[in-house]
Design an enzyme around this catalytic site. Structure first.
Site, PDB file in Angstrom:
ATOM      1  N   ARG A 197     -14.150  10.755  -5.663  1.00  0.00           N
ATOM      2  CA  ARG A 197     -13.340  10.311  -6.813  1.00  0.00           C
ATOM      3  C   ARG A 197     -14.166  10.176  -8.079  1.00  0.00           C
ATOM      4  O   ARG A 197     -13.647  10.357  -9.191  1.00  0.00           O
ATOM      5  CB  ARG A 197     -12.634   8.989  -6.505  1.00  0.00           C
ATOM      6  CG  ARG A 197     -13.541   7.785  -6.428  1.00  0.00           C
ATOM      7  CD  ARG A 197     -12.754   6.475  -6.411  1.00  0.00           C
ATOM      8  NE  ARG A 197     -13.648   5.336  -6.474  1.00  0.00           N
ATOM      9  CZ  ARG A 197     -14.128   4.821  -7.600  1.00  0.00           C
ATOM     10  NH1 ARG A 197     -13.792   5.349  -8.771  1.00  0.00           N
ATOM     11  NH2 ARG A 197     -14.942   3.780  -7.579  1.00  0.00           N
ATOM     12  N   LYS A 228     -10.185  -3.357 -13.960  1.00  0.00           N
ATOM     13  CA  LYS A 228     -10.778  -2.554 -15.018  1.00  0.00           C
ATOM     14  C   LYS A 228     -11.254  -1.216 -14.451  1.00  0.00           C
ATOM     15  O   LYS A 228     -11.480  -1.133 -13.228  1.00  0.00           O
ATOM     16  CB  LYS A 228     -11.943  -3.325 -15.651  1.00  0.00           C
ATOM     17  CG  LYS A 228     -13.144  -3.461 -14.684  1.00  0.00           C
ATOM     18  CD  LYS A 228     -14.130  -4.464 -15.119  1.00  0.00           C
ATOM     19  CE  LYS A 228     -13.913  -5.773 -14.419  1.00  0.00           C
ATOM     20  NZ  LYS A 228     -13.986  -5.692 -12.948  1.00  0.00           N
ATOM     21  N   HIS A 232      -3.580   2.744 -12.472  1.00  0.00           N
ATOM     22  CA  HIS A 232      -3.274   1.433 -13.028  1.00  0.00           C
ATOM     23  C   HIS A 232      -1.982   1.423 -13.835  1.00  0.00           C
ATOM     24  O   HIS A 232      -1.198   0.477 -13.739  1.00  0.00           O
ATOM     25  CB  HIS A 232      -4.430   0.948 -13.904  1.00  0.00           C
ATOM     26  CG  HIS A 232      -5.617   0.499 -13.126  1.00  0.00           C
ATOM     27  ND1 HIS A 232      -6.802   0.100 -13.714  1.00  0.00           N
ATOM     28  CD2 HIS A 232      -5.826   0.381 -11.787  1.00  0.00           C
ATOM     29  CE1 HIS A 232      -7.673  -0.235 -12.777  1.00  0.00           C
ATOM     30  NE2 HIS A 232      -7.096  -0.073 -11.612  1.00  0.00           N
ATOM     31  N   ASP A 284     -15.951   3.842 -14.649  1.00  0.00           N
ATOM     32  CA  ASP A 284     -16.358   3.005 -13.529  1.00  0.00           C
ATOM     33  C   ASP A 284     -17.456   2.023 -13.902  1.00  0.00           C
ATOM     34  O   ASP A 284     -17.404   0.853 -13.539  1.00  0.00           O
ATOM     35  CB  ASP A 284     -16.840   3.884 -12.370  1.00  0.00           C
ATOM     36  CG  ASP A 284     -15.813   3.978 -11.260  1.00  0.00           C
ATOM     37  OD1 ASP A 284     -15.986   3.281 -10.249  1.00  0.00           O
ATOM     38  OD2 ASP A 284     -14.834   4.724 -11.417  1.00  0.00           O
ATOM     39  N   SER A 321       0.852  -1.177   0.000  1.00  0.00           N
ATOM     40  CA  SER A 321       0.000   0.000   0.000  1.00  0.00           C
ATOM     41  C   SER A 321       0.891   1.230   0.000  1.00  0.00           C
ATOM     42  O   SER A 321       2.120   1.126   0.150  1.00  0.00           O
ATOM     43  CB  SER A 321      -0.912  -0.011   1.226  1.00  0.00           C
ATOM     44  OG  SER A 321      -1.732   1.143   1.276  1.00  0.00           O
ATOM     45  N   ARG A 322       0.292   2.391  -0.151  1.00  0.00           N
ATOM     46  CA  ARG A 322       1.071   3.631  -0.063  1.00  0.00           C
ATOM     47  C   ARG A 322       1.510   3.913   1.373  1.00  0.00           C
ATOM     48  O   ARG A 322       2.414   4.704   1.605  1.00  0.00           O
ATOM     49  CB  ARG A 322       0.250   4.801  -0.609  1.00  0.00           C
ATOM     50  CG  ARG A 322       0.079   4.783  -2.129  1.00  0.00           C
ATOM     51  CD  ARG A 322      -0.442   6.117  -2.610  1.00  0.00           C
ATOM     52  NE  ARG A 322      -0.745   6.156  -4.014  1.00  0.00           N
ATOM     53  CZ  ARG A 322       0.142   6.404  -4.980  1.00  0.00           C
ATOM     54  NH1 ARG A 322       1.410   6.602  -4.655  1.00  0.00           N
ATOM     55  NH2 ARG A 322      -0.233   6.442  -6.239  1.00  0.00           N
TER      56      ARG A 322
END
Length: 338
Positions: free
Chosen positions: A169, A101, A83, A182, A40-41
Site C-alpha cells: 500500500r 490522519k 477516510h 503516512d 469491517s468490510r
C-alpha cells in the site's frame, strides 16, 4: 449529551487493523468509554476483532456500523484513501467521527467532510494525537510564555527504511501511497502547530516507478521570516526527531517527537533542562497510549462541541492544503481524486 459530564461514551470502531487495535486498547484505559460495536468490510473480520476485545456487536459493512443507534462516535481506522468514504457514511448516518490522519487524500475531500459535519451539526475531529499529548501541550505553553523567545526555526524528520514491494500500500497510488501522507503528515502538522499555515511551500521528492514519493524534503516559509525544514522517507531510516528554535533558546524532542517521552529545554546562558512526560502528567498510564485524544473527543461530546479546540478543523484543512501543495511541487497524484 450536553451537560452530562459523567455519561459513558459509546464507541464504534471502523476497520480492524493494527491502529484500530491500538486505539481500542487505549479506550479500555478510560472508565467512561465503552466499545460497543465494530464494523469491517467482512463479517468474519469484524467478528474476530469483536471476540478479541469483548465487543458485543460486529458488522460486516461500514454502513451497518454507522446505522447503529447505540453508537455515539465512530473511530475511523481505515487507510487514508478510504477516510472520505468511511467518515462520510458515518456522518450521513448521524454519527460523530474521529478520523485517523492523514485526514483525507486531499484538501477537497477534507472540505467535503467538514462541510457535511457542519451541515449535520455533528462532531468531527482528525485523530492528531500529537496535538492532545500533555507534554506537547506543555511545550506550547512554554513557548507561549516566551521561554525560548519568538520561534524562528523548526526542523523535523520522520523516516524508516523498508523493502516494500510494488504491491504494498505504501507504493500504491490508489491507496494514497508514498512517504508524505503516512509519515510526512507528522512533521508538517508539527510545524503548523507551532507556526500556522505557511506562506510558501517548497519540496523535492524521489518517486517510485508507481509515481509515489519514497523520499521527500520540504521547506516551509512564513512572511515573518520563520522557516521549517522537514523530511519524510520510506527508504532512509532518519528516525523521528524535532527541534524548535527561538530567539532565546530551543527545545529538542527526541525519537518519537510526535509522542515524546521527554523534551530538553536549552536557554541561552543556562544549563539544559529535561522535562519528562511524568513531570507533566502522573496518571499512571503509559505515554504511548492514544487515551488523551479519545478523552478529548469524549469531553467535546459531553459539552456538545462539534469540534475540538485542540485539533480544530481549520487546522486539519490547512494541513491538507499544505500536503496538496507539496504533492503539486513533487508530481505525486492519486488516480480518481486529483
Amino acid at each position: 449529551m450536553s451537560g452530562d459530564s459523567t455519561r459513558t461514551i459509546r464507541w464504534g470502531i471502523l476497520a480492524t487493523g493494527g491502529i484500530a487495535a491500538t486505539f481500542t486498547e487505549a479506550l479500555r484505559t478510560l472508565p467512561d468509554a465503552e466499545v460497543v460495536a465494530v464494523g469491517s468490510r467482512t463479517l468474519d473480520g469484524a467478528k474476530a476483532f469483536a471476540e478479541r476485545y469483548g465487543i458485543p456487536r460486529a458488522y460486516g459493512s461500514w454502513a451497518e456500523l454507522a446505522a447503529d443507534d447505540g453508537v455515539d462516535v465512530v473511530y475511523v481506522a481505515t487507510p487514508h484513501s478510504a477516510h472520505r468514504e468511511a467518515s462520510g457514511i458515518c456522518l450521513e448516518a448521524g454519527r460523530a467521527v474521529l478520523c485517523e490522519k492523514a485526514f483525507t487524500i486531499n484538501a477537497r475531500e477534507a472540505e467535503e467532510l467538514v462541510e457535511l459535519a457542519r451541515e449535520r451539526g455533528l462532531f468531527l475531529m482528525e485523530a492528531m494525537w500529537t496535538y492532545c499529548n500533555p507534554l506537547i501541550r506543555h511545550m506550547l505553553a512554554l513557548i507561549a510564555d516566551g521561554v525560548i523567545g519568538e520561534v524562528r526555526d523548526v526542523t523535523a524528520a520522520f523516516g524508516f527504511s523498508g523493502d516494500f514491494p510494488a504491491t504494498h500500500r505504501l507504493r500504491d497510488p490508489a491507496q494514497g501511497g508514498g512517504a508524505l501522507l503516512d509519515l510526512g503528515v507528522y512533521p508538517v502538522s508539527f510545524a503548523q502547530l507551532l507556526l500556522g499555515e505557511p506562506d510558501d511551500v517548497q519540496a523535492w521528492s524521489h518517486l517510485t516507478p508507481e509515481r509515489v514519493d519514497d523520499n521527500t524534503g520540504i521547506v516551509l516559509g512564513w512572511n515573518d521570516g520563520a522557516v521549517a525544514t522537514l523530511s519524510c522517507s520510506i527508504t532512509a531510516d532518519t528516525g523521528a526527531h524535532a527541534t524548535v528554535t527561538g530567539t532565546a533558546g530551543r527545545i529538542e524532542l527526541p525519537e518519537g517527537f510526535f509522542n515524546p517521552p521527554y523534551l530538553t529545554l536549552h536557554r541561552q546562558g543556562e544549563a539544559p533542562r529535561t522535562i519528562t512526560f511524568s513531570d507533566v502528567v502522573d496518571d499512571g498510564h503509559d505515554r504511548g497510549t492514544m487515551r488523551y485524544e479519545a478523552a478529548e473527543v469524549m469531553r467535546c461530546l459531553r459539552a456538545a462541541e462539534t469540534e475540538s479546540p485542540l485539533v480544530p478543523l481549520s487546522g486539519s484543512l490547512s494541513i491538507m492544503r499544505t500536503l496538496d501543495t507539496i504533492r503539486a511541487r513533487t508530481g505525486v497524484t492519486y488516480p480518481g481524486v486529483d
